[in-house]
Design a protein around this motif. Structure first.
Motif, PDB file in Angstrom:
ATOM      1  N   GLY A  27       0.940  -1.020  -0.364  1.00 54.49           N
ATOM      2  CA  GLY A  27      -0.283  -0.003   0.102  1.00 54.49           C
ATOM      3  C   GLY A  27       1.045   1.218  -0.127  1.00 54.49           C
ATOM      4  O   GLY A  27       1.693   0.873   0.347  1.00 54.49           O
ATOM      5  N   PRO A  28       0.212   2.261  -0.327  1.00 51.85           N
ATOM      6  CA  PRO A  28      -1.357   2.876  -0.006  1.00 51.85           C
ATOM      7  C   PRO A  28      -1.723   1.807  -1.850  1.00 51.85           C
ATOM      8  O   PRO A  28      -0.992   1.642  -2.779  1.00 51.85           O
ATOM      9  N   PRO A  29      -2.743   2.147  -1.791  1.00 57.99           N
ATOM     10  CA  PRO A  29      -3.957   2.769  -0.983  1.00 57.99           C
ATOM     11  C   PRO A  29      -4.189   1.528   0.157  1.00 57.99           C
ATOM     12  O   PRO A  29      -3.867   0.516  -0.128  1.00 57.99           O
ATOM     13  N   TRP A  30      -4.729   2.230   1.418  1.00 58.94           N
ATOM     14  CA  TRP A  30      -5.262   1.166   2.845  1.00 58.94           C
ATOM     15  C   TRP A  30      -6.629   1.436   2.859  1.00 58.94           C
ATOM     16  O   TRP A  30      -7.034   2.991   2.462  1.00 58.94           O
ATOM     17  N   VAL A  31      -7.365   0.511   3.122  1.00 57.89           N
ATOM     18  CA  VAL A  31      -8.500   0.698   4.100  1.00 57.89           C
ATOM     19  C   VAL A  31      -8.493   0.143   5.341  1.00 57.89           C
ATOM     20  O   VAL A  31      -8.699  -0.172   5.670  1.00 57.89           O
ATOM     21  N   ASP A  32      -8.852   1.758   6.121  1.00 60.48           N
ATOM     22  CA  ASP A  32      -8.651   1.330   6.875  1.00 60.48           C
ATOM     23  C   ASP A  32      -6.796   1.182   7.905  1.00 60.48           C
ATOM     24  O   ASP A  32      -6.546   1.812   6.872  1.00 60.48           O
ATOM     25  N   ASP A  33      -6.642  -0.138   8.127  1.00 61.48           N
ATOM     26  CA  ASP A  33      -5.501  -0.490   8.059  1.00 61.48           C
ATOM     27  C   ASP A  33      -4.842  -1.342   7.036  1.00 61.48           C
ATOM     28  O   ASP A  33      -3.786  -2.018   7.122  1.00 61.48           O
ATOM     29  N   GLN A  34      -5.935  -2.051   6.548  1.00 59.12           N
ATOM     30  CA  GLN A  34      -5.397  -3.355   5.273  1.00 59.12           C
ATOM     31  C   GLN A  34      -4.999  -3.285   4.147  1.00 59.12           C
ATOM     32  O   GLN A  34      -6.279  -1.529   3.661  1.00 59.12           O
ATOM     33  N   SER A  35      -3.750  -2.725   3.352  1.00 57.92           N
ATOM     34  CA  SER A  35      -4.017  -2.998   2.102  1.00 57.92           C
ATOM     35  C   SER A  35      -4.956  -3.230   1.307  1.00 57.92           C
ATOM     36  O   SER A  35      -5.431  -4.241   1.112  1.00 57.92           O
ATOM     37  N   SER A  36      -5.452  -2.430   0.372  1.00 58.61           N
ATOM     38  CA  SER A  36      -6.761  -2.572  -0.338  1.00 58.61           C
ATOM     39  C   SER A  36      -6.343  -3.815  -1.107  1.00 58.61           C
ATOM     40  O   SER A  36      -7.502  -4.507  -2.127  1.00 58.61           O
ATOM     41  N   TYR A  37      -4.939  -4.191  -2.216  1.00 57.76           N
ATOM     42  CA  TYR A  37      -4.723  -5.229  -2.750  1.00 57.76           C
ATOM     43  C   TYR A  37      -5.138  -6.331  -2.131  1.00 57.76           C
ATOM     44  O   TYR A  37      -5.278  -7.478  -2.572  1.00 57.76           O
ATOM     45  N   PHE A  38      -4.806  -6.833  -1.108  1.00 58.65           N
ATOM     46  CA  PHE A  38      -4.815  -8.465  -0.611  1.00 58.65           C
ATOM     47  C   PHE A  38      -6.599  -7.803  -0.415  1.00 58.65           C
ATOM     48  O   PHE A  38      -7.038  -9.772  -0.427  1.00 58.65           O
ATOM     49  N   LEU A  39      -6.856  -7.540  -0.127  1.00 60.35           N
ATOM     50  CA  LEU A  39      -7.973  -7.490   0.288  1.00 60.35           C
ATOM     51  C   LEU A  39      -8.878  -7.687  -0.996  1.00 60.35           C
ATOM     52  O   LEU A  39      -9.939  -9.180  -0.369  1.00 60.35           O
ATOM     53  N   GLY A  40      -8.242  -6.936  -2.356  1.00 59.66           N
ATOM     54  CA  GLY A  40      -9.132  -7.055  -3.057  1.00 59.66           C
ATOM     55  C   GLY A  40      -9.302  -8.584  -4.057  1.00 59.66           C
ATOM     56  O   GLY A  40      -9.810  -9.252  -4.647  1.00 59.66           O
ATOM     57  N   VAL A  41      -7.999  -9.938  -2.988  1.00 62.04           N
ATOM     58  CA  VAL A  41      -8.243 -11.242  -3.600  1.00 62.04           C
ATOM     59  C   VAL A  41      -8.183 -12.199  -2.350  1.00 62.04           C
ATOM     60  O   VAL A  41      -7.808 -12.992  -2.929  1.00 62.04           O
ATOM     61  N   ASN A  42      -8.434 -11.963  -1.104  1.00 64.76           N
ATOM     62  CA  ASN A  42      -8.950 -12.822  -0.395  1.00 64.76           C
ATOM     63  C   ASN A  42     -10.321 -12.862   0.905  1.00 64.76           C
ATOM     64  O   ASN A  42      -9.696 -13.361   1.499  1.00 64.76           O
ATOM     65  N   ARG A  43     -10.950 -12.323  -0.606  1.00 65.67           N
ATOM     66  CA  ARG A  43     -12.186 -12.517   1.093  1.00 65.67           C
ATOM     67  C   ARG A  43     -13.394 -14.222   0.746  1.00 65.67           C
ATOM     68  O   ARG A  43     -12.158 -14.893  -0.389  1.00 65.67           O
ATOM     69  N   ASN A  44     -13.450 -14.437   1.482  1.00 66.72           N
ATOM     70  CA  ASN A  44     -14.312 -16.059   1.585  1.00 66.72           C
ATOM     71  C   ASN A  44     -13.048 -16.692   2.042  1.00 66.72           C
ATOM     72  O   ASN A  44     -13.382 -18.234   1.809  1.00 66.72           O
ATOM     73  N   LYS A  45     -12.065 -16.746   2.470  1.00 69.27           N
ATOM     74  CA  LYS A  45     -11.253 -16.991   3.066  1.00 69.27           C
ATOM     75  C   LYS A  45     -11.147 -17.430   4.866  1.00 69.27           C
ATOM     76  O   LYS A  45     -11.130 -16.481   5.205  1.00 69.27           O
ATOM     77  N   LYS A  46     -10.143 -18.627   5.208  1.00 69.32           N
ATOM     78  CA  LYS A  46     -10.168 -18.576   6.430  1.00 69.32           C
ATOM     79  C   LYS A  46      -8.070 -18.171   6.116  1.00 69.32           C
ATOM     80  O   LYS A  46      -7.608 -18.583   5.310  1.00 69.32           O
ATOM     81  N   SER A  47      -7.832 -17.545   7.248  1.00 70.15           N
ATOM     82  CA  SER A  47      -6.182 -17.341   7.647  1.00 70.15           C
ATOM     83  C   SER A  47      -6.081 -18.460   8.798  1.00 70.15           C
ATOM     84  O   SER A  47      -5.973 -18.085  10.007  1.00 70.15           O
TER      85      SER A  47
END
Length: 378
Positions: A49-69
């Motif tokens: 990042g940037p950009p960030w969504v709150d404190d998380q990378s928008s890049y990461f958020l965009g390809v990792n929904r519906n998953k467990k970590s």
């Protein structure tokens, strides 16, 4: 409603984009994806990042929904044992380490199928086989020829504005996994699926790579022009640029009718696509002079009414506004108890009538599911 892939468990060792994009698409249709990440650091894209969504990378958020970590240190014997337990019960393994890495960890295909005989095991690499060259999208755009045909002219090689090679490879990975699962459904046999960035790019170059393979033509950058079609490029209007994508003679006749020059449809220089390509410069000057008399939106309305493919040059905000006007529901919201407002995501583009994509959870925090160790319910 059950998803098309409900009950499917994926052990996801993928990082960055190609692997995570593939597994997110599968997760959207019900697969349970357990994302294995490095303790303390996680996926590389968590810090992109940037950009960030709150404190998380928008890049990461965009390809990792519906998953467990689940955070596992694969150099630690206890964590490695946990990883083995996961792959033993999984249907699919996805990994994109350098070739040989998973073998050294005892998690390569041969070792995993001893634990799980019908596993579908997908390896994503940069250059296939045992080649250990690092596979970053920009690098492959360069060595794979894409940059040589992108940009205003041959002297100005240009990358595409998104990691398109990773995305195409992720699509190929998802397709390969589904094909292997279909084979397993019929025969009970698992298999290895291998995709690599370079081969995926060469395939995705389509008409450009076919021009070389079939006709010996080495294509070059032509800016916004097309090597085989005219008019098929970006034109200036009275306010902003407009794309014309005229693919056949009927569309061309409609175009010149709207432009007030219907005689051009019968002009020997422009009567066929081959002739239009040969006389492209003359044609484009005539079109540019006509389009300069009004705005892009005005021409868009007039030309689309006559089924001439065209559209104004949009930025990202304009593009999503267009999708909304067309009723495509390109943005979805996911309730996220960790945040004050829902998480906004780009919708899965695949529409299934009986088992549509579902948006269950936003992208997980690092090791969010570590308490249950494997993140997979019994």
């Amino acid at each position: 409603m059950s998803g098309a892939l409900d009950g499917l468990v994926i052990a996801d060792f993928g990082r960055v984009l190609a692997g995570p994009y593939a597994t997110m698409l599968l997760a959207d249709f019900g697969a349970e994806v357990v994302k294995i990440e490095r303790p303390g650091l996680g996926d590389d894209t968590r810090s992109w990042g940037p950009p960030w969504v709150d404190d998380q990378s928008s890049y990461f958020l965009g390809v990792n929904r519906n998953k467990k970590s689940v955070a596992l240190d694969l150099s630690d014997p206890a964590d490695l044992a946990s990883a083995r337990q996961l792959v033993e019960r999984a249907d699919v393994v996805v990994e994109n380490f350098l070739p040989g890495t998973m073998d050294r960890l005892g998690l390569g295909y041969d070792a995993v199928r001893q634990l799980n005989s019908d596993i579908v095991y997908c390896s994503v690499t940069g250059f296939g086989g045992d080649n250990v060259l690092p596979g970053y999208d920009l690098l492959v755009q360069s060595v794979g020829g894409l940059m040589s045909i992108t940009g205003p002219d041959p002297a100005t090689p240009t990358k595409v504005g998104v990691a398109v090679v990773d995305i195409v490879t992720g699509l190929h990975a998802a397709l390969g996994i589904l094909a292997a699962l279909r084979h397993r459904d019929r025969t009970g046999e698992g298999q290895r699926v291998e995709v690599n960035l370079l081969s995926s790019l060469l395939s995705a170059l389509a008409n450009q790579s076919s021009a070389y393979v079939g006709a010996g033509v080495v294509p070059e950058a032509m800016g916004n022009r097309h090597p085989s079609i005219a008019p098929y490029e970006l034109f200036d209007t009275a306010d902003r640029p407009l794309v014309l994508a005229v693919g056949n003679d009927r569309q061309f006749a409609s175009l010149v009718e709207v432009l007030g020059a219907p005689e051009l449809a019968d002009d020997a220089r422009f009567a066929t696509n081959t002739a239009r390509v040969e006389h492209r410069d003359e044609l484009c000057k005539t079109i540019t002079d006509a389009l300069a008399t009004n705005t892009a939106d005005w021409w868009f309305d007039k030309l689309t009414a006559q089924r001439v493919p065209c559209g104004p040059l949009n930025n990202m905000a304009d593009a999503f506004a267009l999708a909304e006007r067309l009723g495509l529901a390109a943005i979805v919201e996911i309730d996220d108890p960790r945040r004050e407002r829902p998480a906004r995501h780009v919708a899965n583009p695949i529409r299934l009538s009986a088992t549509p994509a579902e948006y269950r959870t936003a992208a997980p925090r690092l090791n969010e599911n570590g308490a249950d160790r494997l993140g997979v319910e019994d």
